[in-house]
Design a protein around this motif. Structure first.
Motif, mmCIF file in Angstrom:
data_model
loop_
_atom_site.group_PDB
_atom_site.id
_atom_site.type_symbol
_atom_site.label_atom_id
_atom_site.label_comp_id
_atom_site.label_asym_id
_atom_site.label_seq_id
_atom_site.Cartn_x
_atom_site.Cartn_y
_atom_site.Cartn_z
ATOM 1 N N ILE A 147 -36.582 22.932 4.128
ATOM 2 C CA ILE A 147 -37.197 22.777 5.442
ATOM 3 C C ILE A 147 -38.665 22.392 5.334
ATOM 4 C CG2 ILE A 147 -37.812 24.036 7.558
ATOM 5 C CD1 ILE A 147 -35.322 25.756 7.119
ATOM 6 N N THR A 149 -41.645 22.286 8.012
ATOM 7 C CA THR A 149 -42.063 22.607 9.370
ATOM 8 C C THR A 149 -43.582 22.516 9.489
ATOM 9 O OG1 THR A 149 -41.999 24.288 11.118
ATOM 10 C CG2 THR A 149 -42.091 25.083 8.847
ATOM 11 N N THR A 278 -35.512 24.585 12.989
ATOM 12 C CA THR A 278 -35.131 23.197 13.235
ATOM 13 C C THR A 278 -35.051 22.855 14.722
ATOM 14 O OG1 THR A 278 -32.797 23.824 12.947
ATOM 15 C CG2 THR A 278 -33.930 22.898 11.052
ATOM 16 N N ASP A 303 -27.166 17.624 14.003
ATOM 17 C CA ASP A 303 -28.293 17.348 13.112
ATOM 18 C C ASP A 303 -28.921 15.987 13.402
ATOM 19 O OD1 ASP A 303 -28.248 19.727 11.725
ATOM 20 O OD2 ASP A 303 -26.858 18.999 10.203
ATOM 21 N N THR A 307 -32.427 14.941 9.047
ATOM 22 C CA THR A 307 -31.676 15.984 8.366
ATOM 23 C C THR A 307 -30.603 15.384 7.469
ATOM 24 O OG1 THR A 307 -32.075 17.709 10.007
ATOM 25 C CG2 THR A 307 -30.044 17.881 8.756
#
Length: 325
Positions: A147, A149, A278, A303, A307
């Motif tokens: 991930i 972020t 997400t 998704d 992704t």
């Protein structure tokens, strides 16, 4: 009557986080020039699954081998306007057979990865984890969300949020090992990744199994039973990702504020955490199942394109890292 003063002005400016997606583009750049990953795409009988394979092929990440009912695949391609001419199709009667055939292709070396299409994850993994499956390695299968972020300063792996429902100590040790292998495939710093073993609290409590497992995992790392990483726990989420929160509680840790991997106590905690990042934080994320002889690339219908591409890029880098191990 005296007017009440508010602690914050009414016109207080908005808090803003900026997400540049530079890590995403760096990941794709790292795959540039590498041969595409021959990938068995299992039961791709809708536009989303075929579109994911097509997007990854366009980026040069995979060479798709479509495994499923040929008629339904062709109908989905026509409906979605996706050109699959020249793609190899392995015809099967249904999704169960498609999963079995994809596993057989991987076992025979005809595919270097398996990619989820229009079927459930447990159905996809069933022939891979079956007794005497040639794809088994002796290590527990586990899933890692990788991930990026805006609220964190580097890639962050959350594991396991998909495969292991309520893992015990032995399973968690393998989950750590799989996550470390994946981290090393896309990280070139030469440093050992830091693993924060999450729980609701940062103290060992005999009534909370997650805290006992965390303490045991730390000692296993000290004794070399889990290698190539730094593990600390139990850590609550706040003092895992924030060094300030850890300092306020008097926690001295080489991991707090800087973990590369968050090992969650169970599937519910991991799934909620990953999807919060997400769907609310709009993080870029890719998912890979490791522990078998080939990586399994997972993507759901909800998704984003990023992704799907991250998952495939991770598969490419993991394959190449495996060649040098």
């Amino acid at each position: 009557m005296k007017e009440k003063k508010h602690p914050f002005p009414v016109d207080e400016p908005a808090d803003i986080q900026v997400h540049h997606h530079t890590r995403f583009h760096s990941l794709l750049k790292a795959c540039s020039g590498k041969p595409p990953l021959v990938t068995a795409v299992v039961h791709p009988v809708d536009e989303t699954a075929l579109g994911a394979a097509s997007d990854a092929k366009e980026e040069g990440l995979i060479t798709p081998v479509l495994v499923g009912p040929e008629r339904r695949i062709s109908e989905a391609a026509m409906k979605g306007g996706i050109d699959i001419s020249g793609w190899k199709i392995v015809n099967t009667r249904h999704s169960h057979e498609a999963a079995e055939k994809a596993a057989a292709l991987a076992a025979a070396g005809e595919a270097s990865a398996i990619m989820k299409g229009s079927l459930h994850t447990d159905e996809l993994l069933a022939p891979i984890v079956a007794h005497a499956s040639p794809l088994l390695t002796g290590r527990r299968l586990s899933h890692s969300y990788v991930i990026d972020t805006a609220g964190y300063h580097k890639w962050l792996i959350v594991t396991d949020a998909v495969v292991n429902i309520d893992p015990g100590l032995r399973e968690k040790a393998d989950i750590c090992r799989n996550a470390v292998d994946l981290w090393r495939s896309f990280n070139t710093s030469g440093e050992d990744p830091k693993i924060a073993v999450l729980a609701a609290i940062e103290f060992v409590n005999p009534r909370m199994a997650a805290t006992l497992d965390a303490a045991a995992l730390c000692k296993m790392a000290d004794r070399g039973q889990i290698q190539g990483c730094i593990i600390d726990g139990p850590l609550a989420f706040d003092n895992a990702v924030s060094s300030e929160a850890a300092e306020q509680k008097g926690i001295r840790s080489a991991v707090s504020g800087d973990p590369d991997i968050l090992l969650v106590p169970n599937i519910e905690a991991g799934n909620i955490l990953a999807k919060q990042l997400t769907f609310i934080n709009h993080a870029d994320a890719g998912g890979v199942v490791l522990g078998a002889k080939v990586p399994v690339l997972l993507a759901s219908r909800a998704d984003s394109l990023r992704t799907r591409l991250i998952s495939c890029a991770l598969g490419v880098l993991f394959r190449d890292a495996g060649k040098s191990r």
